[in-house]
Write a protein that holds these residues in place. Sequence first.
Motif, PDB file in Angstrom:
ATOM      1  N   LEU A  25       0.799  -1.134  -0.201  1.00 20.36           N
ATOM      2  CA  LEU A  25       0.149  -0.087   0.000  1.00 20.36           C
ATOM      3  C   LEU A  25       0.882   1.297   0.118  1.00 20.36           C
ATOM      4  O   LEU A  25       0.461   2.314  -0.514  1.00 20.36           O
ATOM      5  CB  LEU A  25      -0.963   0.009   1.196  1.00 20.36           C
ATOM      6  CG  LEU A  25      -2.040  -1.067   1.126  1.00 20.36           C
ATOM      7  CD1 LEU A  25      -2.921  -1.072   2.342  1.00 20.36           C
ATOM      8  CD2 LEU A  25      -2.914  -1.008  -0.137  1.00 20.36           C
ATOM      9  N   LEU A  47      -8.478  -1.352   7.229  1.00 16.38           N
ATOM     10  CA  LEU A  47      -7.215  -0.560   6.952  1.00 16.38           C
ATOM     11  C   LEU A  47      -6.743   0.302   8.244  1.00 16.38           C
ATOM     12  O   LEU A  47      -5.864   0.507   8.619  1.00 16.38           O
ATOM     13  CB  LEU A  47      -7.266  -0.091   5.798  1.00 16.38           C
ATOM     14  CG  LEU A  47      -7.288  -0.849   4.325  1.00 16.38           C
ATOM     15  CD1 LEU A  47      -7.337   0.030   3.180  1.00 16.38           C
ATOM     16  CD2 LEU A  47      -5.978  -1.625   4.351  1.00 16.38           C
ATOM     17  N   LEU A  52      -3.314   1.925   8.587  1.00 19.30           N
ATOM     18  CA  LEU A  52      -3.220   2.423   7.232  1.00 19.30           C
ATOM     19  C   LEU A  52      -4.577   3.089   6.587  1.00 19.30           C
ATOM     20  O   LEU A  52      -5.314   2.799   6.460  1.00 19.30           O
ATOM     21  CB  LEU A  52      -3.041   0.777   6.617  1.00 19.30           C
ATOM     22  CG  LEU A  52      -2.009  -0.127   7.091  1.00 19.30           C
ATOM     23  CD1 LEU A  52      -2.328  -1.680   6.318  1.00 19.30           C
ATOM     24  CD2 LEU A  52      -0.504   0.444   6.844  1.00 19.30           C
TER      25      LEU A  52
END
Length: 79
Positions: A25, A47, A52
């Motif tokens: 990512l 996420l 993230l």
Amino acid sequence: HMVTRDPLVLIAPRNMPVKSLAHALSNAPFIRLSRTTWTGRVIENALREKGLTPPFIMELDSTDIVAGMVSRGLGVSVI
């Protein structure tokens, strides 16, 4: 009662080495499944729980279209 279980998976172009979710990512454009969809919200929350928040280049409504963009080498996604 649980009816089904569908895991979330990272998808990436065939030629892209993937060391980890965070690595993928942060080293490839993120193609997001729309957050207006139930699955898109689940992905967003998962996420976020992992800390993230990848910047995305596209947000699409269809997992098939997302997978097609990834297969053409345009980025990575979680579906």
